[in-house]
Design an enzyme around this catalytic site. Structure first.
Site, PDB file in Angstrom:
ATOM      1  N   ASP A  37      -8.365  -0.115  12.183  1.00  0.00           N
ATOM      2  CA  ASP A  37      -7.006   0.371  12.397  1.00  0.00           C
ATOM      3  C   ASP A  37      -6.208  -0.710  13.109  1.00  0.00           C
ATOM      4  O   ASP A  37      -6.767  -1.683  13.637  1.00  0.00           O
ATOM      5  CB  ASP A  37      -7.025   1.657  13.247  1.00  0.00           C
ATOM      6  CG  ASP A  37      -5.858   2.597  12.945  1.00  0.00           C
ATOM      7  OD1 ASP A  37      -6.076   3.677  12.403  1.00  0.00           O
ATOM      8  OD2 ASP A  37      -4.698   2.208  13.255  1.00  0.00           O
ATOM      9  N   ASP A  59      -5.468  -5.439   9.907  1.00  0.00           N
ATOM     10  CA  ASP A  59      -4.340  -4.986   9.098  1.00  0.00           C
ATOM     11  C   ASP A  59      -4.798  -5.007   7.640  1.00  0.00           C
ATOM     12  O   ASP A  59      -5.191  -6.064   7.131  1.00  0.00           O
ATOM     13  CB  ASP A  59      -3.174  -5.968   9.319  1.00  0.00           C
ATOM     14  CG  ASP A  59      -1.917  -5.565   8.569  1.00  0.00           C
ATOM     15  OD1 ASP A  59      -2.007  -4.805   7.574  1.00  0.00           O
ATOM     16  OD2 ASP A  59      -0.841  -6.029   8.975  1.00  0.00           O
ATOM     17  N   VAL A  60      -4.740  -3.865   6.974  1.00  0.00           N
ATOM     18  CA  VAL A  60      -5.264  -3.798   5.597  1.00  0.00           C
ATOM     19  C   VAL A  60      -4.436  -4.626   4.614  1.00  0.00           C
ATOM     20  O   VAL A  60      -4.863  -4.824   3.475  1.00  0.00           O
ATOM     21  CB  VAL A  60      -5.387  -2.336   5.075  1.00  0.00           C
ATOM     22  CG1 VAL A  60      -6.401  -1.560   5.887  1.00  0.00           C
ATOM     23  CG2 VAL A  60      -4.036  -1.625   5.028  1.00  0.00           C
ATOM     24  N   ASN A  86      -8.160   4.528   3.602  1.00  0.00           N
ATOM     25  CA  ASN A  86      -7.289   5.634   3.990  1.00  0.00           C
ATOM     26  C   ASN A  86      -6.050   5.241   4.784  1.00  0.00           C
ATOM     27  O   ASN A  86      -5.140   6.048   4.927  1.00  0.00           O
ATOM     28  CB  ASN A  86      -8.177   6.625   4.785  1.00  0.00           C
ATOM     29  CG  ASN A  86      -7.407   7.631   5.566  1.00  0.00           C
ATOM     30  OD1 ASN A  86      -6.864   8.561   4.992  1.00  0.00           O
ATOM     31  ND2 ASN A  86      -7.339   7.449   6.882  1.00  0.00           N
ATOM     32  N   TYR A 151       6.893   5.490  -1.455  1.00  0.00           N
ATOM     33  CA  TYR A 151       5.624   6.192  -1.201  1.00  0.00           C
ATOM     34  C   TYR A 151       5.083   6.786  -2.502  1.00  0.00           C
ATOM     35  O   TYR A 151       3.906   6.653  -2.811  1.00  0.00           O
ATOM     36  CB  TYR A 151       5.872   7.279  -0.156  1.00  0.00           C
ATOM     37  CG  TYR A 151       4.630   7.960   0.392  1.00  0.00           C
ATOM     38  CD1 TYR A 151       3.868   7.355   1.390  1.00  0.00           C
ATOM     39  CD2 TYR A 151       4.238   9.214  -0.064  1.00  0.00           C
ATOM     40  CE1 TYR A 151       2.744   7.989   1.904  1.00  0.00           C
ATOM     41  CE2 TYR A 151       3.122   9.855   0.441  1.00  0.00           C
ATOM     42  CZ  TYR A 151       2.378   9.232   1.435  1.00  0.00           C
ATOM     43  OH  TYR A 151       1.261   9.861   1.945  1.00  0.00           O
ATOM     44  N   LYS A 155       1.553   5.711  -4.075  1.00  0.00           N
ATOM     45  CA  LYS A 155       0.465   6.698  -4.166  1.00  0.00           C
ATOM     46  C   LYS A 155       0.125   7.013  -5.628  1.00  0.00           C
ATOM     47  O   LYS A 155      -1.035   7.238  -5.970  1.00  0.00           O
ATOM     48  CB  LYS A 155       0.826   7.966  -3.390  1.00  0.00           C
ATOM     49  CG  LYS A 155       0.938   7.750  -1.874  1.00  0.00           C
ATOM     50  CD  LYS A 155      -0.384   7.318  -1.239  1.00  0.00           C
ATOM     51  CE  LYS A 155      -0.334   7.333   0.279  1.00  0.00           C
ATOM     52  NZ  LYS A 155      -1.615   7.007   0.911  1.00  0.00           N
ATOM     53  N   THR A 186      -0.747  15.752  11.005  1.00  0.00           N
ATOM     54  CA  THR A 186      -1.193  14.517  11.674  1.00  0.00           C
ATOM     55  C   THR A 186       0.047  13.795  12.195  1.00  0.00           C
ATOM     56  O   THR A 186       1.180  14.164  11.844  1.00  0.00           O
ATOM     57  CB  THR A 186      -1.922  13.567  10.684  1.00  0.00           C
ATOM     58  OG1 THR A 186      -0.930  13.013   9.800  1.00  0.00           O
ATOM     59  CG2 THR A 186      -3.004  14.263   9.888  1.00  0.00           C
TER      60      THR A 186
END
Ligand SMILES: NC(=O)c1ccc[n+]([C@@H]2O[C@H](COP(=O)([O-])OP(=O)(O)OC[C@H]3O[C@@H](n4cnc5c(N)ncnc54)[C@H](O)[C@@H]3O)[C@@H](O)[C@H]2O)c1
Length: 241
Positions: A37, A59-60, A86, A151, A155, A186
């Site tokens: 994360d 950092d992905v 995720n 987004y 996605k 969340t």
């Protein structure tokens, strides 16, 4: 029965929300964990609470940092069996006000990051006897939503990316599926949006992160041994409308 005994799982976005709930459940099912994360303090403290877990700040969207995650995972535990891909971000902005920077940032984390982590996972799995990837997409990868163009695009990309690599590695003992959550309680959901999102959901409540974790455990374990390239929608009925 422990469903991930002896398995090593990398979880991106593992410091918060769905990733953290999944880490807890995976840990209860015997997995050793590598939590990834940007939130270092939260992730480090959380890893200490779990029985066999390390935290790696990464950092992905960085190729180097993603590669380093897998190097550290193999140094710590010798292998990687499961990758919960995720990490994600989301914001609502009308498309005519959406800057190219915000578009790029959303697609970078929510789609490019999923590719970078999956690619590294597949490289690791090819060196051993296969493995499992669970990508977090969204019900918004299936349907559109005003103000969520970047987004939705990212996605939707994750859903079809999952089909693509699911097929590509189906005969190599590498399974790839996606989780498509509805509105889940969340930190990604602003407090002021919660009432409206509850009302938009046929079950008239938000989903809980631990309800997502149970679906991820199903996709990550042998319980889903004949599934690949699929997306599992867990959305309180939203996309059935
Ligand atoms: N909560 C929902 O309603 C919902 C619905 C559908 C899909 N999702 C998806 O579920 C996933 C998890 O989200 P959540 O709801 O648990 O939210 P969250 O904000 O609690 O968790 C996301 C985590 O990802 C981390 N992260 C963000 N960018 C990163 C990066 N570049 N590199 C590494 N880590 C990064 C954040 O620091 C955070 O800890 C996301 O992909 C999100 O799009 C959430």
């Amino acid at each position: 029965m422990a469903k991930l005994e002896g398995k090593v799982a990398v979880i991106t976005g593992g410091a918060s929300g769905i990733g953290a709930a999944t880490a807890k459940l995976f840990s209860e099912h015997g997995a050793k964990l590598v939590l990834v994360d940007l939130q270092e303090d939260l992730g480090t403290a959380f890893a200490k609470e779990l029985s066999d877990a390390i935290f790696v700040k990464a950092d992905v969207t960085s190729e180097e940092e993603v590669t380093a995650v897998f190097t550290k995972a193999k140094e710590a535990y010798g292998k990687v069996d499961v990758v919960f891909n995720n990490a994600g971000i989301g914001r609502v902005t009308p498309t005519h006000d959406l800057s190219y920077d915000e578009w790029r940032k959303t697609v970078a984390v929510d789609l490019d990051g999923v590719f970078l982590v999956a690619r590294e996972a597949i490289r690791a799995f090819k060196e051993q006897d296969g493995g499992v990837i669970v990508n977090t997409a969204s019900m918004y990868g299936w349907v559109g939503s005003p103000g969520s163009a970047a987004y939705n695009a990212a996605k939707g990309g994750v859903v079809n990316f999952t089909r693509s690599i699911g097929l590509e590695y189906a005969s190599e003992n590498i399974r790839v599926n996606a989780l498509c959550p509805g509105f889940i309680d969340t930190p990604i959901i602003p407090e002021e949006s919660k009432a409206v999102l509850k009302d938009m959901t046929p079950m008239k409540r938000l989903g809980q992160a631990d309800e997502m974790a149970k679906a991820v455990l199903f996709l990550a374990s042998d319980d889903s041994s004949f599934m690949t390239g699929s997306s599992l929608v867990v959305d309180g009925g939203y996309t059935a409308q």
